[in-house]
Design a protein around this motif. Structure first.
Motif, mmCIF file in Angstrom:
data_model
loop_
_atom_site.group_PDB
_atom_site.id
_atom_site.type_symbol
_atom_site.label_atom_id
_atom_site.label_comp_id
_atom_site.label_asym_id
_atom_site.label_seq_id
_atom_site.Cartn_x
_atom_site.Cartn_y
_atom_site.Cartn_z
ATOM 1 N N TYR A 1 8.067 -34.234 -1.441
ATOM 2 C CA TYR A 1 6.681 -34.207 -2.230
ATOM 3 C C TYR A 1 6.200 -32.397 -2.111
ATOM 4 O O TYR A 1 6.099 -31.482 -0.937
ATOM 5 C CB TYR A 1 5.615 -34.408 -2.720
ATOM 6 C CG TYR A 1 5.940 -35.725 -3.531
ATOM 7 C CD1 TYR A 1 7.152 -36.281 -3.630
ATOM 8 C CD2 TYR A 1 4.292 -36.462 -3.459
ATOM 9 C CE1 TYR A 1 7.165 -36.953 -4.579
ATOM 10 C CE2 TYR A 1 5.089 -38.058 -4.846
ATOM 11 C CZ TYR A 1 6.167 -37.947 -5.165
ATOM 12 O OH TYR A 1 6.326 -39.124 -5.545
ATOM 13 N N ALA A 2 6.389 -31.099 -3.093
ATOM 14 C CA ALA A 2 6.249 -30.095 -2.665
ATOM 15 C C ALA A 2 5.109 -29.847 -3.863
ATOM 16 O O ALA A 2 5.190 -30.323 -4.881
ATOM 17 C CB ALA A 2 7.039 -29.221 -2.201
ATOM 18 N N LEU A 3 4.261 -28.564 -3.842
ATOM 19 C CA LEU A 3 3.798 -27.980 -4.774
ATOM 20 C C LEU A 3 2.556 -28.667 -5.509
ATOM 21 O O LEU A 3 3.021 -28.810 -5.859
ATOM 22 C CB LEU A 3 4.881 -27.638 -5.645
ATOM 23 C CG LEU A 3 5.726 -26.066 -5.728
ATOM 24 C CD1 LEU A 3 6.470 -25.992 -6.189
ATOM 25 C CD2 LEU A 3 4.553 -24.670 -5.093
ATOM 26 N N MET A 4 2.114 -29.675 -4.725
ATOM 27 C CA MET A 4 1.073 -30.254 -4.841
ATOM 28 C C MET A 4 -0.068 -29.397 -4.914
ATOM 29 O O MET A 4 -0.859 -29.010 -4.732
ATOM 30 C CB MET A 4 1.293 -31.693 -3.957
ATOM 31 C CG MET A 4 2.113 -32.124 -3.545
ATOM 32 S SD MET A 4 2.843 -33.018 -5.075
ATOM 33 C CE MET A 4 2.021 -34.892 -4.878
ATOM 34 N N ARG A 5 -0.732 -30.017 -6.175
ATOM 35 C CA ARG A 5 -2.084 -29.355 -6.025
ATOM 36 C C ARG A 5 -3.203 -30.653 -6.693
ATOM 37 O O ARG A 5 -3.028 -31.415 -7.359
ATOM 38 C CB ARG A 5 -2.153 -28.692 -7.271
ATOM 39 C CG ARG A 5 -1.753 -28.580 -8.473
ATOM 40 C CD ARG A 5 -1.633 -27.476 -9.409
ATOM 41 N NE ARG A 5 -2.382 -26.107 -9.264
ATOM 42 C CZ ARG A 5 -1.577 -24.892 -9.428
ATOM 43 N NH1 ARG A 5 -0.940 -24.844 -10.340
ATOM 44 N NH2 ARG A 5 -3.282 -24.101 -9.202
ATOM 45 N N GLY A 6 -4.331 -30.069 -6.320
ATOM 46 C CA GLY A 6 -5.583 -31.054 -6.984
ATOM 47 C C GLY A 6 -7.153 -30.327 -6.681
ATOM 48 O O GLY A 6 -7.052 -28.889 -6.461
#
Length: 311
Positions: free
Chosen positions: A212-217
């Motif tokens: 997983y990449a470009l995970m945001r929160g």
């Protein structure tokens, strides 16, 4: 902690609840049983399963549904189960095997879960569980970062380790969540002093998974434990993606792993070891499983255990 969710004194074991029923990853009926068996084989845990009566993507591995010892469900599109209301407070830790497009839990269940974690309960988010519930504010705080489901800059920053080895929050606009092809890839333990990763090899090969990449929160109170390099990013950036992390949510402890796409990834000894340790830490705040398995992956070689169900 103001309220104790410690080890059950009657049996002397950590009480675990796995919740599932709706996941875009069709492996979920089997992976729930795999997680249950991995935990119980240690002798440290007892595991129950709570499942929504409305199921999604259960048919490929439907032969595994009955092993959960829960009432039969109805396969179809994700739909909120108004009767889904596990007694979270009976358990030391809750594991989510929900996934992308899972229907929201009933409002009263969401509130009960928030209260449980806030007062000191443990939570474990596995792989697609961080795709779930993009509109549930407290849940997104619990998992720290997530992907898909319409997540964007409104959900919070991208989180990664930069070329200088420092955690970076990037507030650039864009969607949250991408991954490349499934493949073996090296995992690097960024934090080698945390109880979950302590004593494990610095770098180990993980089996056949999605990075997983470009995970945001919200990305608040996140401790990054392990990273991997995504093929989706320019290698010159030298950015590393969080794949194993912990999050402090009020008085609760959260263990979040983005690993675990399918059976092959679940059979990886690195995944099994970190999962078992992470569940214990989320439940108790410590790890007693200190021995490194003799078949733990090396920096160049994957190591897997063929899963055999034990009734």
């Amino acid at each position: 902690m103001s309220q104790s969710y410690g080890v059950n004194e009657a049996k002397g074991k950590i009480k675990v609840l796995i919740v599932d029923g709706q996941n875009n990853h069709a492996v979920w009926p089997k992976s729930t049983i795999m997680m249950k068996q991995y935990l119980e084989e240690t002798g440290l845990f007892t595991v129950d399963i709570a499942r929504t009566k409305f199921l999604s993507k259960s048919e490929k591995h439907k032969d595994w549904l009955n092993y959960a010892n829960v009432a039969p469900g109805v396969e179809g599109e994700p739909k909120t189960d108004p009767d889904f209301n596990p007694k979270f407070s009976k358990y030391d830790v809750v594991i989510s095997n929900f996934g992308y497009k899972a229907a929201p839990w009933p409002e009263k269940t969401q509130q009960a879960f928030e209260k449980y974690i806030a007062k000191g309960g443990g939570f474990v988010s596995v792989h697609a569980a961080d795709n779930s519930f993009p509109d549930w504010e407290a849940y997104n705080e619990m998992i720290g970062i997530g992907g898909w489901g319409g997540r964007s800059e409104k959900s919070g920053p991208y989180l990664y380790i930069d070329k200088n080895g420092q955690p970076k929050k990037d507030y650039s606009p864009g969607p949250g969540g991408k991954h490349g092809k499934r493949e073996d890839f090296p995992v690097t333990n960024y934090n080698e002093e945390h109880p979950i990763t302590k004593g494990l090899p610095k770098v180990w090969m993980h089996a056949d998974d999605e990075c997983y990449a470009l995970m945001r929160g919200p990305a608040n109170n996140v401790t990054i434990l392990s990273t991997a390099v995504s093929t989706l990013k320019d290698p010159a950036l030298e950015q590393k993606e969080p794949v194993v992390m912990t999050i402090d949510y009020k008085k609760g402890r959260v263990f979040h792993t983005t690993l675990g796409h399918d059976v092959n990834a679940f059979e990886c000894v690195g995944f099994i070891t970190l999962f078992n340790r992470g569940v214990e830490w989320a439940a108790t705040g410590k790890v007693t499983q200190l021995e490194v398995p003799s078949d733990f992956p090396t920096s160049t070689e994957v190591s897997k255990r063929n899963f055999i169900y034990k009734n």
